[in-house]
Structures are given as C-alpha cells and as structure tokens.
Design a protein around this motif. Structure first.
Motif, PDB file in Angstrom:
ATOM      1  N   ALA B   5       0.780  -1.363   0.146  1.00  0.00           N
ATOM      2  CA  ALA B   5      -0.146  -0.118  -0.092  1.00  0.00           C
ATOM      3  C   ALA B   5       0.961   1.188   0.086  1.00  0.00           C
ATOM      4  O   ALA B   5       1.983   1.172   0.739  1.00  0.00           O
ATOM      5  N   ILE B   6       0.278   2.232  -0.856  1.00  0.00           N
ATOM      6  CA  ILE B   6       1.195   3.647  -0.659  1.00  0.00           C
ATOM      7  C   ILE B   6       0.225   4.518   0.154  1.00  0.00           C
ATOM      8  O   ILE B   6      -0.698   4.640  -0.058  1.00  0.00           O
ATOM      9  N   VAL B   7       0.992   5.204   1.097  1.00  0.00           N
ATOM     10  CA  VAL B   7       0.472   6.164   1.994  1.00  0.00           C
ATOM     11  C   VAL B   7       0.845   7.494   1.609  1.00  0.00           C
ATOM     12  O   VAL B   7       1.886   7.712   1.626  1.00  0.00           O
ATOM     13  N   VAL B   8       0.028   8.478   1.313  1.00  0.00           N
ATOM     14  CA  VAL B   8       0.439   9.896   0.898  1.00  0.00           C
ATOM     15  C   VAL B   8       0.107  10.723   2.148  1.00  0.00           C
ATOM     16  O   VAL B   8      -0.883  10.843   2.719  1.00  0.00           O
ATOM     17  N   ALA B  14      -2.831   9.261   8.459  1.00  0.00           N
ATOM     18  CA  ALA B  14      -1.834   8.193   7.881  1.00  0.00           C
ATOM     19  C   ALA B  14      -1.053   7.231   8.895  1.00  0.00           C
ATOM     20  O   ALA B  14      -0.810   6.095   8.687  1.00  0.00           O
ATOM     21  N   ALA B  15      -0.884   7.750  10.189  1.00  0.00           N
ATOM     22  CA  ALA B  15      -0.289   6.821  11.033  1.00  0.00           C
ATOM     23  C   ALA B  15      -1.189   5.935  11.545  1.00  0.00           C
ATOM     24  O   ALA B  15      -0.764   4.679  11.754  1.00  0.00           O
ATOM     25  N   VAL B  16      -2.331   6.403  11.626  1.00  0.00           N
ATOM     26  CA  VAL B  16      -3.498   5.052  11.997  1.00  0.00           C
ATOM     27  C   VAL B  16      -3.553   4.087  10.882  1.00  0.00           C
ATOM     28  O   VAL B  16      -3.550   2.847  11.093  1.00  0.00           O
ATOM     29  N   ALA B  17      -3.768   4.681   9.506  1.00  0.00           N
ATOM     30  CA  ALA B  17      -3.878   3.675   8.400  1.00  0.00           C
ATOM     31  C   ALA B  17      -2.795   2.806   8.247  1.00  0.00           C
ATOM     32  O   ALA B  17      -2.884   1.666   8.144  1.00  0.00           O
ATOM     33  N   LEU B 284      -2.940  -0.827  -3.311  1.00  0.00           N
ATOM     34  CA  LEU B 284      -3.660   0.118  -2.630  1.00  0.00           C
ATOM     35  C   LEU B 284      -3.115   1.560  -2.348  1.00  0.00           C
ATOM     36  O   LEU B 284      -2.025   1.734  -1.975  1.00  0.00           O
ATOM     37  N   LEU B 285      -3.867   2.606  -2.554  1.00  0.00           N
ATOM     38  CA  LEU B 285      -3.593   3.911  -2.390  1.00  0.00           C
ATOM     39  C   LEU B 285      -4.380   4.310  -0.972  1.00  0.00           C
ATOM     40  O   LEU B 285      -5.434   4.257  -1.051  1.00  0.00           O
ATOM     41  N   VAL B 286      -3.560   5.121  -0.141  1.00  0.00           N
ATOM     42  CA  VAL B 286      -4.389   5.824   0.980  1.00  0.00           C
ATOM     43  C   VAL B 286      -3.770   7.144   1.062  1.00  0.00           C
ATOM     44  O   VAL B 286      -2.556   7.703   0.831  1.00  0.00           O
ATOM     45  N   LEU B 287      -4.710   8.054   0.878  1.00  0.00           N
ATOM     46  CA  LEU B 287      -4.539   9.466   0.768  1.00  0.00           C
ATOM     47  C   LEU B 287      -4.783  10.109   2.196  1.00  0.00           C
ATOM     48  O   LEU B 287      -6.018  10.156   2.884  1.00  0.00           O
ATOM     49  N   ALA B 539      -7.916   8.814   4.422  1.00  0.00           N
ATOM     50  CA  ALA B 539      -7.847   8.684   5.763  1.00  0.00           C
ATOM     51  C   ALA B 539      -7.614   9.798   6.567  1.00  0.00           C
ATOM     52  O   ALA B 539      -7.038   9.958   7.787  1.00  0.00           O
ATOM     53  N   ASP B 540      -7.808  11.070   6.157  1.00  0.00           N
ATOM     54  CA  ASP B 540      -7.649  12.233   6.888  1.00  0.00           C
ATOM     55  C   ASP B 540      -8.979  12.869   7.066  1.00  0.00           C
ATOM     56  O   ASP B 540      -9.995  12.636   6.814  1.00  0.00           O
TER      57      ASP B 540
END
Lengths: 263, 634
Positions: B5-8, B14-17, B284-287, B539-540
């Motif tokens: 997964a990439i987290v931006v 971001a920390a939680v995800a 997976l992308l996490v913004l 996730a923000d």
C-alpha cells in the motif's frame, strides 16, 4: 538530509569552493568565505558596509532605544537595540547564505542557558529544498530592500548621512518613512527578542528588559510556577499604555488575529 | 510477498492507516513531502530532534510550508479577487500537523454524527449525517486516546453538556499535568457564569510514557515541535507501524499524481528532494495528506468526479478569539502546556438563549464550540502587534500622540498588556458545510516544483455569522467574570482592512472528500473509499461530512481507525496493550507490540493473522467496484 544531531555536513557548494581555493588553502590556516574574509579585513560585518551598518545601527537605536538613546530608558537602565547588537542580527540574516548550512534555522533541542549539556542552537539546521528556494529569494529581496532603505534614510537627512543626524531629525525621518520604518522595526524586534544564536539579543539583554525567561529547556518550570500567581503586580498609569487600553476593544482583536497560534 | 500500500502523508490519519495495514499483512510505503525532524520515536525512550524553544524559528516557518516556495491562493467567492500566499497551512514534516499541535483531544458529540436526523435539516447547507454514529466510533476514540497517551481525568468531565453528548470512559492513561494560572483563572470566569470548564484532555505526557519523559512545562508548546518528546502526536501511533518492519518512509518527496485507469489506482508519480521524478506502484492507495492537500492531489490525479464533488464542502472552524487583560497581576501563560482548561457549553445547540436567537435570525439553530481557555503569545509576536497598534494610535490622534516607536514601544513591552497580562479564549465554533466552499487547482500559480497549487474559495455562511453575533458577548462576559480589567472578543475572520478579505488561519481543516452513501453528494463512501474507484482509501480530515465543534485530530484518527479496521481487518487490536511492559524492558521488547504477551513465539500467530486478514481485506476491496456503497455500515 537533515542531520539529526544538527551538525553541518559539507555541501557540494562548500566542497567546490574549497577545491577552487586549494592553492590558497595551503598558505592560509583556514579557508575563508568571501564574507568571512571581508569581516576579517576589519569591516566587522558580513553583508553591510561600514556606513550601511552605521545607518541601520542608528535607526535601530531610535526604534528600540537604550540608556544612551533616551532619558526614560536611562531612568529604567533598560537596554535597547545597540546593547542587543541588533545590527549584527540583521547583518547575519542578510548574510545567512554565506554560511553552510545557511543561518536561517538555529538548531535544537536546546541551548546551554538553562541546564543543557551544550548549546545545540549554535549548529544551524540544513535547509530542505523548499526552504532553500524560499529563503534564497527572501534574503535576496531583503538585501535589495535594505540597500534602498539606507539610501532613502540618507537622502532624507539634511547632511545626507542619517547616521550623523541629530536624534530629533532621525526621529522625524523615521516617523515619515513608513515603509522603511516597518522594514527595520520588524527585524529590530526579532533581533531584540530571538535566541542569541541568530546574532542579536546579546547577553540576553532583550529578554531581560521585558522579564521574559527565554528558552528554558531542558529545565522547564515547576508545577508550582505554572499554577500559582507570582503575586500582585499592579500596572501603574502611563500615557501610552492607557492610550492602548482605551483603544483595546476596537483594535485588540484585529491586531491579535495576526498572531494567533496554531492549535 | 505481501501486497504493498502507498500512503500519502505521515500525520494523524496516515499513522493510523499505516498501523492497521501493517498489522493486517500489508507492506506500506509512505510519502511525506516535508522533512523528518523527530528521530528515534520508533523505540520506547527519548527522541532526538532539532525542534527547540525558538520563536523566530517558528515564525520563519521551520516546519510549515513557506508561501514563497509553496503558496496557496485564496478568494472569498468564485470570481472574487484572488490572493496568493499563506492559506491555513499545517505543519508539513514526518508526523504532519501533530508535530506542532497543542495535542488537545476532545471527542465530537453524538449530534455531530447525526446532525440531520437529530437536529433537523439546515437550509442552504450540505448538512448530512455521517455514515456512522457516536456509538460506532466511541471504542476507536478510546483506542487512539490510549495509543497516543492522553492525559486527562474522567471524573473532571462534566456530565452536562459533555458526557451527555459524548458518553463513555476515555482511554486516559495518565492524569492531567499542572494547570496554568491563566487557564484556571479564565475557567473561574466560566464557572461563575454557570458554565462547565474542565481539565483539557491532551496527548502530552504528565509522567513517563513509552519511555518518553513528562512535559517539563517549558511553555513554548502550541505551534512548536516538542524538544523533549513529551508530545509526539501521531508518531506515538506511527511507531507501531514502523516497528513491524513493513514500513518505508520517504520524506521530502511529494506525490503529484495518483496513476489510475479511471477505476483502479496502480501507483503514484512522485518528485523527490533532488527534483528527481519517479513512479512507485501499489495495490492500494491511501490519501492522508490533510484535507486541502488530499483534495489537491485528487484534482491533480483527475479522479472520476461525475457530480463535481471533489474539494467541495471544505470547512475550517469558526474561530472567535477573546482577550482578557489583567492589570493587577501577571498571568505567565508562557509556563506550561498551552491552555490546560476547556469549556464545551457553547457547542450545545440548546445553550440558553441560542435557540431563540437562531429563530430571530431565521435559522434552525446555532452552535459555537469548545473554548480553549487561557492562551497568550510570545515577545516577537507581541512586539509586532505593538508596532501595528502604535501606527493606529497615531492615526487616531495625530497631533498629540508621540512617535510610533522608541520609548512608547518599550513601555508597552515592559507593561506587557498583550502577553504577560493577557489570558485569552480561543473559541472553536462549528463551521457548517457549504458546497461553494471548496478546493480546486489554481489555473496559474505553481509551487517551486512546478505543481499547481490549491486554490481555496471560502466565505462563512449565515450560521457562522449568527453564531459570532450571539457568542462574542458571552466570551467577553466570561473574561470579565474571571477578573479581567479589560475584555474584548472578535471573530478570527475580522478583516485586516488591507484587502477586504480574511483568510482563515485556525489550522483546523476538514472536508473536500466527504463521506456519504450517495455518490451524488459525497466523494468517499461509508468507509472512506473513493466512489467509483476500487482501491483508493482516504484517511484524513477531508472525509468529514461536518466539522464538529471540537479540535478535529482525535476524530480524524478515530475515523481512520474505524474505517481501516472495517476495510483491512483487526490484526492491530492488541497493539500497545502491553504498554506497562515497555518501561521495564530495554530496546526491542515493545517492538512486537501487536501481540499479547503469551510467552510463545510471536512470529507464527503474526504470520497467520496477517495472511488471514490480508485475504479478508482483498475480498473487501473487491467489493468496492461500483458506484454504490453497499451500506455495510448499518
């Protein structure tokens, strides 16, 4: 990369400079940057010429006077811009990029003023690219603004030398020239009350003059100092304070919004 | 090999995800556009940092994007004049906004999650219910409070109005720290008027926690990075992700585009600190780059947006600032954590008088919000304000008033009416969602990397203006009841008179990618997955359908935890539960945090859990392939 210990790592620019001066380096005890060389040559400042420094020093002393500049300050024995060496602060800011890392962000986590093992603030933090970009542009523009402001202050003085004008003439010039005054005043305030590692607030005289403790890490304050009142401290009537208080409901919030902290 | 997964972003959400993903079998690659200033947070024990008690460094934007290299643009309405500069920036470095926040962690109320059904519709706004309610998020609140190490006192929280609307036991792991004189003084004013102030819950150590020291009350707190690590914000959660060994954080690298085919994201395009461009792929992308930056990235990536919703319903808080001046004593608000008391009475739509006032204005109801009690400022900011005031004084009385500098200035600094004799109120009023308040891309202005900057279009609505009119006199009354010699209160949005616009700067930024079941009125579904995309999770704070009336960070984190758990599994559920063991053991004992201390080899169950939950997550994601949210939250 930011060095976590706040130490300077030699940048490419510094290495290239050093290589260019290699023959000299064999002769000199240390490689001097252009500005250090200028300072060593006796001018005492890294960016300002002797005359420019004299003009700024004189202006700062009018904006934030010390005992030798104003009878009221003499009464309080309250140090001002001259005692805090504010002109050194401004000069250091303008010459920030003559250093590596540039003298923009003093290091951390603390100085040695309140129980710290060493003065970590002495070691400036290397800049991230976005900070380099912004501060190169900002200092470049400020150099231009200061050169122009000094010219304008001189031109307004009857003897064409602001530094040699009388206090009352200097005051009337500074009262008239709003843009030049705000430029210098803003930096004078920074030079009075910032941590001394930036070149001003010499011997912490700026902080002492207002009862501000400065950076208190790693000692901090005791719970009692946080929770308890230090006792009555009644503000005596005074013209300027009263004038501000009278206006406060009108201007307090308007001014304060400029400084609201994030949270 | 695990899926990536990439987290931006690397802040609160971001920390939680990242924690949830790593403990459920994912590898995580985090992109953070800012630098890393806090080192060693991964292990229990002291941190190393270059943050310091240095007001000049803070004002020179050490950790905040500099408007000269990373500006934003602002306009009050479409077609209005545009300004280029600083528009409500957040700290941008590893840890995000929680690196210099003042770590306040109040919970949102039941009515925040069910605004429309509990309080009724609100004409001319986008007021909706959230896809879940207070009871759903309450356990996640508690988990985050525990993981971040919140200091607070359950017994201090008033039943009315707080526990009545936000019931349940908090996850406080330590008592509150020393209470600032300025805070308790203003709280006294609240009490005298029948309001209910209490010790502000905050994620700042009052004792050793995770091996990090208690706060030593240095005072340079809100808007400073903590020099001693008594307050590390979301990094206290991030470390549980990093310690799985599954996380790589690339700092000083901006993601300027999510690569996708209109339905499925395959990776990101990035620019690193050397200006090098590159591509990384992921399943997976996490913004989680914060509300404005995530909306900007969604626009930059041309996400499908058939109903023109991306970036809309942007919310700030309706900040109102009160100023009490104490002429008979110094309030020394420069000692201790910033504002140690709060008061939530104004968040109650039934606060005495407010219903009648709203009715007189033709509105269904009005709400203020939580008040932070007892704030002040520092000498450079104080000095700058005096120069401004001295200029105004001269304009008011040009003949008799002296020069706007010199001893006049120094007298004000010595008297310190606007620092050492000041105790303030920062009132965090609710900001309702309006579709016209939005983020899009500025058509002309670019940042120093050449990436278009976010353009913010924002004006307050009728609700906010009415709330200001109603609550400002109450704030003044509190300060007077607290014993202030002079008191005033103003909305943060008071124009500075130069441009006629007021750019919000309260650092509470929400909306733009709002959650909802209906893709016509929302951007993300009931779990924060982008409508119409199969694998983009937000996730923000951008997912908030409404702003609440409290500091948002705890709710950002709890929402991310609730959504990520639903999507990716609960393999993280034991994380941090063996805190007590951390103190006694050296080094790595806490690093395998996810598992209960059974004494058995932790590796096998970890792998089993990871495999199982990764499978579940994959199945879950596969269901997100249409425009419809399946309503699985109900």
């Amino acid at each position: 990369m930011n060095d976590e210990a706040g130490r300077a790592t030699p940048s490419r620019r510094a290495v290239v400079t050093a290589m260019g001066l290699l023959p000299l380096a064999t002769l000199a005890p240390a490689v001097l940057s252009e500005s250090q060389a200028r300072a060593a040559a006796g001018k005492g400042y890294q960016h300002f010429s002797k005359h420019q420094a004299a003009v700024i020093k004189a202006a700062c002393a009018r904006l934030v006077p010390g005992p030798d500049d104003d009878p009221v300050e003499k009464l309080y024995d309250s140090p001002g811009a001259t005692e805090a060496d504010v002109v050194r602060y401004i000069d250091t800011m303008l010459a920030a990029f003559d250093h590596d890392p540039p003298k923009i962000f003093a290091g951390g986590p603390w100085s040695d003023r309140h129980g710290g093992d060493a003065d970590h603030m002495k070691h400036f933090v290397p800049l991230a690219p976005r900070q380099l970009e912004a501060w190169r542009a900002r200092t470049h523009d400020l150099k231009r603004q200061y050169a122009a402001a000094i010219k304008k202050l001189d031109a307004a003085a009857s003897g064409k030398n602001f530094a040699a004008a009388s206090h009352s003439e200097q005051d009337s010039i500074l009262t008239k020239l709003d843009d030049e005054r705000s430029l210098i005043f803003g930096h004078t305030i920074e030079g009075m009350y910032s941590v001394p590692e930036y070149g001003g607030n010499r011997h912490q005289v700026g902080w002492k003059s207002i009862g501000w403790p400065g950076d208190v890490q790693p000692r901090g304050f005791s719970p009692k100092q946080v929770e308890d009142s230090d006792g009555p401290d009644v503000l005596l009537a005074n013209g300027v304070v009263d004038a501000v208080l009278n206006l406060f409901p009108l201007i307090g919030g308007n001014a304060m919004r400029k400084a609201r902290h994030h949270g | 090999m695990a899926d990536r997964a990439i987290v931006v972003g690397s802040g609160a959400g971001a920390a939680v995800a990242s924690m949830v993903l790593t403990h459920n079998g994912w590898d995580v690659l985090i992109f953070e556009k800012g630098p890393k200033y806090i080192h060693g947070y991964e292990k229990p024990g002291p941190i190393r940092t270059t943050f310091s008690s240095d007001e000049l460094k803070a004002s020179r934007k050490f950790e905040i994007p500099d408007p000269l290299s990373e500006p934003r643009t602002f306009r009050a309405a479409a077609g209005a004049q545009e300004e280029v500069g600083e528009v409500n920036p957040l700290s941008s470095c590893v840890g995000g906004g929680t690196v210099h926040w003042d770590a306040k962690t109040p919970r949102f109320w039941d009515i925040d999650f069910k605004k429309k059904s509990m309080l009724g519709p609100y004409p001319d706004t986008d007021v909706e219910d959230w896809p879940f309610e207070y009871a759903d998020i309450a356990p996640h609140y508690k988990t985050i409070e525990r993981l971040m190490g919140v200091a607070g006192a359950q017994s201090a929280i008033p039943h009315s109005p707080v526990l009545k609307h936000a019931p349940g036991e908090r996850g406080f792991v330590m008592p509150p720290g020393p209470q600032q004189l300025a805070s308790t003084t203003v709280a006294g004013g609240c009490t005298a008027l029948g309001l209910h102030p209490y010790a502000f819950p905050m994620a700042i150590n009052s004792r050793v926690h995770d091996g990090r020291p208690p706060c030593n009350n240095c005072g340079q707190c809100s808007s400073y990075g903590c020099p001693i690590g008594a307050r590390i914000g979301a990094l206290a959660v991030m470390r549980h992700a990093v310690n799985t060994g599954r996380v790589e954080i690339r700092d000083e690298t901006i993601v300027d585009r999510v690569v996708h085919n209109g339905k499925r994201a395959t990776g990101v395009h990035w620019i690193d600190k050397h200006g090098k461009h590159g591509h990384s792929s992921a399943k997976l992308l996490v913004l989680a780059a914060s509300a404005i930056e995530t909306s900007r990235l969604a626009h930059l990536s041309n996400f499908p947006d058939p109903h023109d919703r991306i970036g809309r319903d942007l919310m700030f808080h309706n900040f109102m600032d009160g100023f009490g001046i104490f002429l008979d004593q110094r309030m020394h608000a420069y000692r201790g954590r910033s504002t140690t008391q709060c008061c939530e009475d104004f968040a109650d739509p039934d606060f005495p008088g407010s219903r009648a006032f709203a009715k007189s204005m033709g509105l269904p109801y009005i709400r203020g919000g939580i008040m932070e009690l007892g704030g002040s400022q520092e000498p450079i900011a104080e000095g700058n304000i005096y120069t401004y005031i001295l200029g105004i004084l001269r304009a008011f009385d040009p003949l008799n008033f002296g020069k706007p500098f010199g001893t006049n200035f120094k007298t004000l600094m010595r008297a310190s009416i606007l620092r050492d004799r000041l105790a303030g109120i920062s009132h965090v009023g609710e900001d309702l969602p309006y579709a016209t308040n939005r983020v899009d891309l500025d058509p002309k202005v670019k940042d120093f990397r050449g990436v278009p900057v976010p353009r913010i279009t924002y004006s307050m609505g009728a609700h906010e203006q009415a709330a200001i009119e109603f609550f400002i006199p109450h704030m003044t009354a509190i300060l007077k009841a607290a014993g202030a010699s002079m008191a005033a209160a103003v909305p943060e949005s008071v124009s500075d008179g130069l441009t006629g616009t007021a750019i919000p700067h309260g650092a509470h930024v929400m909306g733009g990618m709002r959650m909802g079941h209906n893709p016509k009125t929302s951007v993300t579904d009931g779990t924060g997955m982008v409508h119409g995309m199969e694998n983009v999770f937000v996730a923000d704070g951008s997912v908030f359908p409404s702003s609440g009336a409290q500091n948002p960070t705890l709710t950002i984190m709890a929402t991310a935890l609730r959504n990520a758990t639903k999507l990716f599994g609960d393999g993280h559920k034991h994380v941090g539960q063996n805190h007590a063991h951390h103190h006694g053991h050296s080094g790595h004992s806490g690093d395998r945090g996810p598992l209960p201390s059974t004494g058995s080899d932790p590796t096998l169950p970890l792998i089993a859990t990871a495999t199982l939950t990764a499978g579940l997550a994959a199945a879950r994601l596969a269901r997100h392939d249409g425009d419809n949210d399946s309503g699985e939250d109900r």
